[in-house]
Design a protein around this motif. Structure first.
Motif, PDB file in Angstrom:
ATOM      1  N   TYR A 157      11.441  -2.213 -34.408  1.00 13.32           N
ATOM      2  CA  TYR A 157      10.912  -3.567 -34.529  1.00 13.32           C
ATOM      3  C   TYR A 157       9.463  -3.590 -34.047  1.00 13.32           C
ATOM      4  CZ  TYR A 157      15.241  -6.034 -35.704  1.00 13.32           C
ATOM      5  OH  TYR A 157      16.367  -6.510 -36.350  1.00 13.32           O
ATOM      6  N   CYS A 158       8.690  -4.498 -34.607  1.00 13.73           N
ATOM      7  CA  CYS A 158       7.297  -4.656 -34.196  1.00 13.73           C
ATOM      8  C   CYS A 158       7.224  -5.267 -32.783  1.00 13.73           C
ATOM      9  CB  CYS A 158       6.553  -5.549 -35.188  1.00 13.73           C
ATOM     10  SG  CYS A 158       6.567  -4.935 -36.892  1.00 13.73           S
ATOM     11  N   TYR A 159       6.120  -4.986 -32.103  1.00 18.10           N
ATOM     12  CA  TYR A 159       5.953  -5.469 -30.723  1.00 18.10           C
ATOM     13  C   TYR A 159       4.501  -5.883 -30.508  1.00 18.10           C
ATOM     14  CZ  TYR A 159       4.273  -0.652 -30.215  1.00 18.10           C
ATOM     15  OH  TYR A 159       3.595   0.535 -30.383  1.00 18.10           O
ATOM     16  N   ARG A 160       4.268  -6.644 -29.399  1.00 13.97           N
ATOM     17  CA  ARG A 160       2.911  -7.105 -29.099  1.00 13.97           C
ATOM     18  C   ARG A 160       2.029  -5.923 -28.730  1.00 13.97           C
ATOM     19  NH1 ARG A 160       6.055 -11.261 -26.956  1.00 13.97           N
ATOM     20  NH2 ARG A 160       5.584 -13.326 -27.855  1.00 13.97           N
ATOM     21  N   ASN A 161       0.768  -6.007 -29.160  1.00 12.02           N
ATOM     22  CA  ASN A 161      -0.198  -4.972 -28.837  1.00 12.02           C
ATOM     23  C   ASN A 161      -0.506  -5.022 -27.337  1.00 12.02           C
ATOM     24  OD1 ASN A 161      -2.367  -3.201 -28.645  1.00 12.02           O
ATOM     25  ND2 ASN A 161      -3.270  -3.887 -30.588  1.00 12.02           N
ATOM     26  N   PRO A 162      -0.274  -3.913 -26.615  1.00 13.36           N
ATOM     27  CA  PRO A 162      -0.560  -3.916 -25.175  1.00 13.36           C
ATOM     28  C   PRO A 162      -2.013  -4.214 -24.834  1.00 13.36           C
ATOM     29  CG  PRO A 162       0.780  -2.012 -25.791  1.00 13.36           C
ATOM     30  CD  PRO A 162       0.313  -2.638 -27.066  1.00 13.36           C
ATOM     31  N   SER A 163      -2.898  -4.085 -25.813  1.00 13.64           N
ATOM     32  CA  SER A 163      -4.321  -4.357 -25.533  1.00 13.64           C
ATOM     33  C   SER A 163      -4.557  -5.831 -25.222  1.00 13.64           C
ATOM     34  CB  SER A 163      -5.172  -3.938 -26.737  1.00 13.64           C
ATOM     35  OG  SER A 163      -4.943  -4.795 -27.842  1.00 13.64           O
ATOM     36  N   GLY A 164      -3.615  -6.694 -25.601  1.00  9.88           N
ATOM     37  CA  GLY A 164      -3.752  -8.108 -25.321  1.00  9.88           C
ATOM     38  C   GLY A 164      -4.630  -8.857 -26.293  1.00  9.88           C
ATOM     39  N   ASP A 165      -4.955  -8.245 -27.445  1.00 15.06           N
ATOM     40  CA  ASP A 165      -5.823  -8.937 -28.400  1.00 15.06           C
ATOM     41  C   ASP A 165      -5.057  -9.880 -29.318  1.00 15.06           C
ATOM     42  OD1 ASP A 165      -4.474  -7.216 -30.069  1.00 15.06           O
ATOM     43  OD2 ASP A 165      -6.259  -6.186 -30.821  1.00 15.06           O
ATOM     44  N   GLY A 166      -3.748 -10.009 -29.114  1.00 17.69           N
ATOM     45  CA  GLY A 166      -2.955 -10.941 -29.906  1.00 17.69           C
ATOM     46  C   GLY A 166      -2.372 -10.340 -31.168  1.00 17.69           C
ATOM     47  N   SER A 167      -2.708  -9.100 -31.483  1.00 15.16           N
ATOM     48  CA  SER A 167      -2.172  -8.472 -32.686  1.00 15.16           C
ATOM     49  C   SER A 167      -0.777  -7.913 -32.418  1.00 15.16           C
ATOM     50  CB  SER A 167      -3.103  -7.365 -33.173  1.00 15.16           C
ATOM     51  OG  SER A 167      -3.174  -6.307 -32.225  1.00 15.16           O
ATOM     52  N   VAL A 168      -0.140  -7.458 -33.477  1.00 17.67           N
ATOM     53  CA  VAL A 168       1.222  -6.926 -33.432  1.00 17.67           C
ATOM     54  C   VAL A 168       1.186  -5.497 -33.939  1.00 17.67           C
ATOM     55  CG1 VAL A 168       3.553  -7.156 -34.391  1.00 17.67           C
ATOM     56  CG2 VAL A 168       2.246  -9.201 -33.756  1.00 17.67           C
ATOM     57  N   LEU A 169       1.917  -4.591 -33.271  1.00 15.23           N
ATOM     58  CA  LEU A 169       1.991  -3.194 -33.693  1.00 15.23           C
ATOM     59  C   LEU A 169       3.370  -2.917 -34.272  1.00 15.23           C
ATOM     60  CD1 LEU A 169       0.172  -1.362 -30.748  1.00 15.23           C
ATOM     61  CD2 LEU A 169      -0.780  -2.260 -32.894  1.00 15.23           C
ATOM     62  N   CYS A 170       3.381  -2.263 -35.430  1.00 17.27           N
ATOM     63  CA  CYS A 170       4.630  -1.954 -36.133  1.00 17.27           C
ATOM     64  C   CYS A 170       4.718  -0.447 -36.315  1.00 17.27           C
ATOM     65  CB  CYS A 170       4.686  -2.664 -37.482  1.00 17.27           C
ATOM     66  SG  CYS A 170       4.614  -4.472 -37.363  1.00 17.27           S
ATOM     67  N   PRO A 171       5.622   0.240 -35.613  1.00 19.37           N
ATOM     68  CA  PRO A 171       5.708   1.693 -35.712  1.00 19.37           C
ATOM     69  C   PRO A 171       6.371   2.142 -37.002  1.00 19.37           C
ATOM     70  CG  PRO A 171       7.424   0.873 -34.288  1.00 19.37           C
ATOM     71  CD  PRO A 171       6.597  -0.312 -34.664  1.00 19.37           C
ATOM     72  N   GLY A 172       6.170   3.405 -37.342  1.00 16.87           N
ATOM     73  CA  GLY A 172       6.790   3.991 -38.526  1.00 16.87           C
ATOM     74  C   GLY A 172       6.182   5.347 -38.800  1.00 16.87           C
ATOM     75  N   PRO A 173       6.556   6.037 -39.850  1.00 19.73           N
ATOM     76  CA  PRO A 173       7.620   5.620 -40.769  1.00 19.73           C
ATOM     77  C   PRO A 173       9.002   5.963 -40.242  1.00 19.73           C
ATOM     78  CG  PRO A 173       6.673   7.678 -41.520  1.00 19.73           C
ATOM     79  CD  PRO A 173       5.897   7.286 -40.287  1.00 19.73           C
ATOM     80  N   ALA A 174       9.973   5.150 -40.607  1.00 14.75           N
ATOM     81  CA  ALA A 174      11.366   5.403 -40.265  1.00 14.75           C
ATOM     82  C   ALA A 174      12.234   4.688 -41.285  1.00 14.75           C
ATOM     83  CB  ALA A 174      11.681   4.895 -38.862  1.00 14.75           C
TER      84      ALA A 174
END
Length: 472
Positions: A409-426
């Motif tokens: 599942y996607c999660y909040r970017n730890p940088s705090g810039d408000g973006s979302v990080l989505c890992p992959g491929p899976a």
């Protein structure tokens, strides 16, 4: 991905004769392979219901191999039947089963063939050279009622006729005739072609289909070569071909008359040319060869499909000794070629794929974030997509152990810039859970992927839009 099918058909008629004296000439060919011959008796108006029994597939021409020098009976092709009933029997006459009664009369095969076994699981029994089957109830029946083996004294070229009748309650009777020929045409195909690299999108790629017959008897009808293309579309449309589009597949069937004599081989006198799609990273032009009278039903082009307007495609003889046939002798009625595989200049071009969030205000939505295009994406640890959500949307984080599967599942970017990080491929994909807090017409976000500029100089397509569709 676009799949293109070309069928080059060798069939009896007024056009070019494969393996005959007219092998250098081509003229317009028949518009379609010989259809399944079905005669339906009229339904009685007082008792017939809406049900219709349809014969979707049965052999039109059946070749029966002869005994070889080892005196062992060879494998014969399967005599497959595919029947379908469209609806249930009328409510006014409940009770009778929809199961059809299928009767096959093989009496004309006396001295030419023997029944090896019958499919008892499909309710088949034999009486001499007649087989009667009562398959179980339902609306769809695909089965092989019997297997044949040649009689020891079968003479090559001898012919016979097998007739089939199918009846079911409240449906018209279906009849079909199969021509049986003693002999074994073994179709072959040129197995492979050199791979192509560095092909530019929009460029032309081509393949010269080649096929032959390594059997002991001619194909008396046609030979259909089905060319399948991925990542490309037709560049030329030959006038002895008809074309059809179903979904993302474009297909063409080109007709040439037979016979295709035993020991002969042919190729087209010009390549089948396709234009590489603008977004293709790689592609494939492969083909299979079939007998025209019994082309694989899902690959055949409808007779109603329009013809091309270009010059006709012709055949020329070639040495087919290196051509390969299918290993299973029960399926010698077709052969496959690996064809031409190509890689484009976009093979290293990583391209982000945009997506749309659909739902109602206040709704929590799960959606699969599409992975980027490009073979290099994910190399060197670059396996994360960065998403900027459109205004009015909020990410709902799903931590490890908070769901029942291994889907990331996607999660909040730890940088705090408000973006979302989505890992992959899976497999089967990366999921984002968002809440639609409020409606913001015209709101747009973005999805961005990173790639190495040294191998992916085109960085302009590494970002794509994310939009919202509000459901009322």
């Amino acid at each position: 991905m676009l799949v293109v099918v070309l069928a080059l058909v060798v069939n009896g008629g007024d056009g070019q004769r494969a393996g005959g004296a007219d092998a250098g000439r081509t003229s317009p060919a028949p518009s379609s392979p010989a259809p399944i011959r079905i005669a339906s008796a009229p339904a009685a108006p007082s008792t017939s219901g809406p049900a219709v029994l349809t014969l979707r597939s049965a052999p039109n021409v059946y070749y029966l191999p002869r005994y070889g020098t080892n005196r062992k009976p060879p494998y014969a092709a399967e005599f497959g039947i595919d029947l379908e009933s469209s609806t249930a029997p009328p409510a006014s006459a409940p009770g009778p089963s929809l199961s059809p009664e299928v009767t096959i009369d093989l009496s004309s095969l006396a001295g030419k063939a023997e029944i090896d076994w019958v499919a008892k699981g499909w309710g088949c029994v034999r009486t001499g050279l007649r087989v009667r089957c009562r398959p179980p109830g339902g609306t769809d029946w695909t089965f092989t009622p019997f297997n044949l083996r040649p009689a020891p004294g079968a003479v090559r070229g001898a012919t016979a006729t097998v007739t089939m009748t199918a009846r079911a309650a409240h449906t018209p009777t279906v009849r079909h005739t199969t021509r049986v020929i003693v002999g074994d045409p073994v179709l072959t195909a040129r197995p492979r072609y050199p791979a192509l690299t560095g092909v530019r999108p929009g460029a032309k790629v081509g393949i010269v289909p080649a096929f032959g017959n390594k059997g002991d008897i001619a194909v008396r009808g046609g030979v259909s070569v089905l060319v399948i293309a991925e990542g490309a579309t037709f560049a030329e449309r030959y006038r002895n071909c008809r074309y059809d589009t179903v979904g993302d597949r474009i297909s063409a069937q080109c007709d040439f008359p037979g016979p295709l004599a035993a020991g002969t081989a042919f190729e087209t006198d010009a390549p089948v040319v396709a234009t590489v799609d603008d977004d293709a990273h790689s592609g494939h032009l492969g083909f299979s060869v079939y007998r025209t009278t019994d082309v694989f039903a899902l690959a055949a082009v409808p007779a109603s499909a329009p013809h091309g307007t270009g010059r006709p495609l012709r055949l020329r003889p070639v040495d087919g000794r290196a051509f390969e046939e299918i290993g299973d002798p029960r399926h010698s009625e077709y052969a496959d070629s690996d064809g031409v595989r190509f890689a484009t200049t976009r093979v290293h071009d990583v391209e982000a794929v945009g997506f749309t969030v659909r739902g109602r205000v206040g709704q929590v939505v799960d959606l699969t974030v599409p992975y980027p295009k490009g073979d290099d994406w994910g190399a060197g640890g670059r396996t994360t997509m960065r998403v900027v959500l459109p205004r009015g949307l909020t990410l709902v984080e799903v931590g490890p152990g908070e769901h029942e599967s291994d889907i990331p599942y996607c999660y909040r970017n730890p940088s705090g810039d408000g973006s979302v990080l989505c890992p992959g491929p899976a497999a089967p994909g990366t999921v984002m859970r968002v809440r639609i807090d409020r409606r913001v017409d015209g709101a747009r976000g973005s999805v961005t992927v990173t790639s190495n500029p040294a191998t992916d100089p085109n960085q302009t397509d590494n970002t794509a839009p994310v939009t919202v569709e509000y459901l009322s």
